[in-house]
Scaffold this motif. Structure first.
Motif, PDB file in Angstrom:
ATOM      1  N   ASP A  89       0.798  -1.180   0.006  1.00  0.00           N
ATOM      2  CA  ASP A  89      -0.108  -0.088   0.034  1.00  0.00           C
ATOM      3  C   ASP A  89       0.701   1.312  -0.082  1.00  0.00           C
ATOM      4  O   ASP A  89       0.647   2.220  -0.535  1.00  0.00           O
ATOM      5  CB  ASP A  89      -0.865   0.069   1.161  1.00  0.00           C
ATOM      6  CG  ASP A  89      -1.985  -0.966   1.193  1.00  0.00           C
ATOM      7  OD1 ASP A  89      -2.036  -1.695  -0.031  1.00  0.00           O
ATOM      8  OD2 ASP A  89      -2.672  -1.291   2.191  1.00  0.00           O
ATOM      9  N   ILE A  90       2.071   1.147   0.822  1.00  0.00           N
ATOM     10  CA  ILE A  90       2.811   2.362   0.809  1.00  0.00           C
ATOM     11  C   ILE A  90       3.405   2.530  -0.543  1.00  0.00           C
ATOM     12  O   ILE A  90       3.814   3.679  -1.085  1.00  0.00           O
ATOM     13  CB  ILE A  90       3.844   2.190   2.037  1.00  0.00           C
ATOM     14  CG1 ILE A  90       3.368   2.300   3.208  1.00  0.00           C
ATOM     15  CG2 ILE A  90       5.000   3.480   1.754  1.00  0.00           C
ATOM     16  CD1 ILE A  90       4.211   1.999   4.472  1.00  0.00           C
ATOM     17  N   ASN A  91       3.774   1.529  -1.132  1.00  0.00           N
ATOM     18  CA  ASN A  91       4.496   1.585  -2.512  1.00  0.00           C
ATOM     19  C   ASN A  91       3.399   2.301  -3.549  1.00  0.00           C
ATOM     20  O   ASN A  91       3.872   3.025  -4.308  1.00  0.00           O
ATOM     21  CB  ASN A  91       5.083   0.143  -3.315  1.00  0.00           C
ATOM     22  CG  ASN A  91       6.329  -0.242  -2.563  1.00  0.00           C
ATOM     23  OD1 ASN A  91       7.064   0.736  -1.932  1.00  0.00           O
ATOM     24  ND2 ASN A  91       6.522  -1.304  -2.351  1.00  0.00           N
ATOM     25  N   THR A  92       2.198   1.637  -3.510  1.00  0.00           N
ATOM     26  CA  THR A  92       1.243   2.299  -4.377  1.00  0.00           C
ATOM     27  C   THR A  92       1.021   3.776  -4.133  1.00  0.00           C
ATOM     28  O   THR A  92       0.902   4.506  -5.000  1.00  0.00           O
ATOM     29  CB  THR A  92      -0.058   1.543  -3.928  1.00  0.00           C
ATOM     30  OG1 THR A  92       0.178   0.129  -4.436  1.00  0.00           O
ATOM     31  CG2 THR A  92      -1.352   2.046  -5.021  1.00  0.00           C
ATOM     32  N   SER A  93       0.991   4.159  -2.833  1.00  0.00           N
ATOM     33  CA  SER A  93       0.642   5.622  -2.518  1.00  0.00           C
ATOM     34  C   SER A  93       1.729   6.637  -3.105  1.00  0.00           C
ATOM     35  O   SER A  93       1.662   7.520  -3.541  1.00  0.00           O
ATOM     36  CB  SER A  93       0.451   5.712  -0.668  1.00  0.00           C
ATOM     37  OG  SER A  93      -0.609   5.042  -0.484  1.00  0.00           O
ATOM     38  N   SER A  94       3.110   6.013  -2.645  1.00  0.00           N
ATOM     39  CA  SER A  94       4.258   6.532  -3.136  1.00  0.00           C
ATOM     40  C   SER A  94       4.305   6.897  -4.659  1.00  0.00           C
ATOM     41  O   SER A  94       4.603   7.932  -5.164  1.00  0.00           O
ATOM     42  CB  SER A  94       5.604   6.081  -2.586  1.00  0.00           C
ATOM     43  OG  SER A  94       5.868   4.822  -3.203  1.00  0.00           O
ATOM     44  N   ARG A  95       4.095   5.931  -5.368  1.00  0.00           N
ATOM     45  CA  ARG A  95       4.011   6.147  -6.860  1.00  0.00           C
ATOM     46  C   ARG A  95       2.881   7.063  -7.486  1.00  0.00           C
ATOM     47  O   ARG A  95       3.305   7.773  -8.200  1.00  0.00           O
ATOM     48  CB  ARG A  95       3.600   4.573  -7.489  1.00  0.00           C
ATOM     49  CG  ARG A  95       4.636   3.692  -7.482  1.00  0.00           C
ATOM     50  CD  ARG A  95       4.335   2.562  -8.224  1.00  0.00           C
ATOM     51  NE  ARG A  95       5.413   1.501  -8.132  1.00  0.00           N
ATOM     52  CZ  ARG A  95       5.483   0.286  -7.579  1.00  0.00           C
ATOM     53  NH1 ARG A  95       4.200  -0.214  -7.294  1.00  0.00           N
ATOM     54  NH2 ARG A  95       6.557  -0.524  -7.552  1.00  0.00           N
ATOM     55  N   LYS A  96       1.698   7.051  -6.650  1.00  0.00           N
ATOM     56  CA  LYS A  96       0.709   8.091  -6.838  1.00  0.00           C
ATOM     57  C   LYS A  96       1.234   9.528  -6.607  1.00  0.00           C
ATOM     58  O   LYS A  96       0.923  10.473  -7.371  1.00  0.00           O
ATOM     59  CB  LYS A  96      -0.663   7.944  -6.243  1.00  0.00           C
ATOM     60  CG  LYS A  96      -1.238   6.387  -6.581  1.00  0.00           C
ATOM     61  CD  LYS A  96      -2.574   6.366  -5.886  1.00  0.00           C
ATOM     62  CE  LYS A  96      -3.417   5.174  -6.263  1.00  0.00           C
ATOM     63  NZ  LYS A  96      -4.646   4.913  -5.464  1.00  0.00           N
ATOM     64  N   LEU A  97       1.960   9.612  -5.323  1.00  0.00           N
ATOM     65  CA  LEU A  97       2.577  10.980  -5.019  1.00  0.00           C
ATOM     66  C   LEU A  97       3.491  11.369  -6.191  1.00  0.00           C
ATOM     67  O   LEU A  97       3.385  12.555  -6.571  1.00  0.00           O
ATOM     68  CB  LEU A  97       3.127  10.921  -3.752  1.00  0.00           C
ATOM     69  CG  LEU A  97       3.611  12.170  -3.430  1.00  0.00           C
ATOM     70  CD1 LEU A  97       2.689  12.956  -2.903  1.00  0.00           C
ATOM     71  CD2 LEU A  97       4.507  11.856  -1.796  1.00  0.00           C
ATOM     72  N   VAL A  98       4.413  10.428  -6.389  1.00  0.00           N
ATOM     73  CA  VAL A  98       5.668  10.795  -7.297  1.00  0.00           C
ATOM     74  C   VAL A  98       4.720  11.308  -8.751  1.00  0.00           C
ATOM     75  O   VAL A  98       5.321  11.927  -9.177  1.00  0.00           O
ATOM     76  CB  VAL A  98       6.502   9.581  -7.635  1.00  0.00           C
ATOM     77  CG1 VAL A  98       7.384   9.814  -8.948  1.00  0.00           C
ATOM     78  CG2 VAL A  98       7.387   9.376  -6.406  1.00  0.00           C
ATOM     79  N   ALA A  99       3.723  10.721  -9.067  1.00  0.00           N
ATOM     80  CA  ALA A  99       2.842  10.764 -10.524  1.00  0.00           C
ATOM     81  C   ALA A  99       2.515  12.192 -10.322  1.00  0.00           C
ATOM     82  O   ALA A  99       2.690  12.994 -11.309  1.00  0.00           O
ATOM     83  CB  ALA A  99       1.964   9.716 -10.574  1.00  0.00           C
ATOM     84  N   ARG A 100       2.022  12.545  -9.122  1.00  0.00           N
ATOM     85  CA  ARG A 100       1.133  13.835  -8.982  1.00  0.00           C
ATOM     86  C   ARG A 100       2.299  15.072  -8.846  1.00  0.00           C
ATOM     87  O   ARG A 100       2.117  15.986  -9.411  1.00  0.00           O
ATOM     88  CB  ARG A 100       0.412  13.902  -7.594  1.00  0.00           C
ATOM     89  CG  ARG A 100      -1.110  13.433  -8.014  1.00  0.00           C
ATOM     90  CD  ARG A 100      -1.759  13.804  -6.545  1.00  0.00           C
ATOM     91  NE  ARG A 100      -1.864  12.455  -5.929  1.00  0.00           N
ATOM     92  CZ  ARG A 100      -1.784  12.453  -4.636  1.00  0.00           C
ATOM     93  NH1 ARG A 100      -1.805  13.564  -3.801  1.00  0.00           N
ATOM     94  NH2 ARG A 100      -1.941  11.328  -3.970  1.00  0.00           N
ATOM     95  N   ILE A 101       3.607  14.703  -8.416  1.00  0.00           N
ATOM     96  CA  ILE A 101       4.350  15.627  -8.258  1.00  0.00           C
ATOM     97  C   ILE A 101       5.109  15.834  -9.710  1.00  0.00           C
ATOM     98  O   ILE A 101       5.476  17.007  -9.933  1.00  0.00           O
ATOM     99  CB  ILE A 101       5.580  15.166  -7.189  1.00  0.00           C
ATOM    100  CG1 ILE A 101       4.939  15.238  -5.694  1.00  0.00           C
ATOM    101  CG2 ILE A 101       6.959  15.967  -7.374  1.00  0.00           C
ATOM    102  CD1 ILE A 101       6.040  14.763  -4.835  1.00  0.00           C
TER     103      ILE A 101
END
Length: 139
Positions: A89-101
């Protein structure tokens, strides 16, 4: 002539009886040997069954021990599974955050959000440091 026929029949009967005696003697020896073999096999089977009972008892004890140890380890595997799910879940969230950034319009928002988080963390750190300093001075 009748006497000779009777004599031949008597001799043939005597030979037949002698042959039957020899055959019966050999059959009795075979039966005795078979009886000895059955007794020997029976005693060996009794010993084997006694040893098999001992082995089965030890195997049951060992299996109970293994089942107990598996039951104590089972929560560990459950915790590891939960941990791996959390990491996923953390990996998924971090990927989404990186995509938004990485999106051009959100860079300013992400930068300001990062600055706010950094400021809050720094404030907590300095507040704790001040409290530790005050507690040392009062002692």
């Amino acid at each position: 002539m009748g006497n000779i026929a009777l004599l031949i029949i008597a001799i043939a009967f005597a030979v037949l009886v002698l042959f039957l005696v020899i055959v019966l003697h050999k059959v009795s020896k075979v039966v005795e040997e078979a009886n000895r073999t059955v007794k020997l096999v029976s005693s060996d089977v009794d010993v084997l069954l006694h040893q098999a009972d001992g082995i089965m008892a030890k195997a049951n004890t060992l299996l109970d021990d293994v089942n107990g140890k598996v039951a104590t380890i089972d929560p560990l595997f459950t915790a590891v599974a939960d941990l791996s799910e959390s990491i996923s879940d953390i990996n998924t969230s971090s990927r989404k955050l990186v995509a938004r950034i990485n999106r051009p319009s959100s860079r300013r928002k992400a930068g300001s959000a990062s600055a706010v988080v950094l400021a809050k963390t720094a404030k907590k750190f300095f507040v704790k440091k001040d409290k530790v300093k005050e507690s040392k001075e009062t002692v």
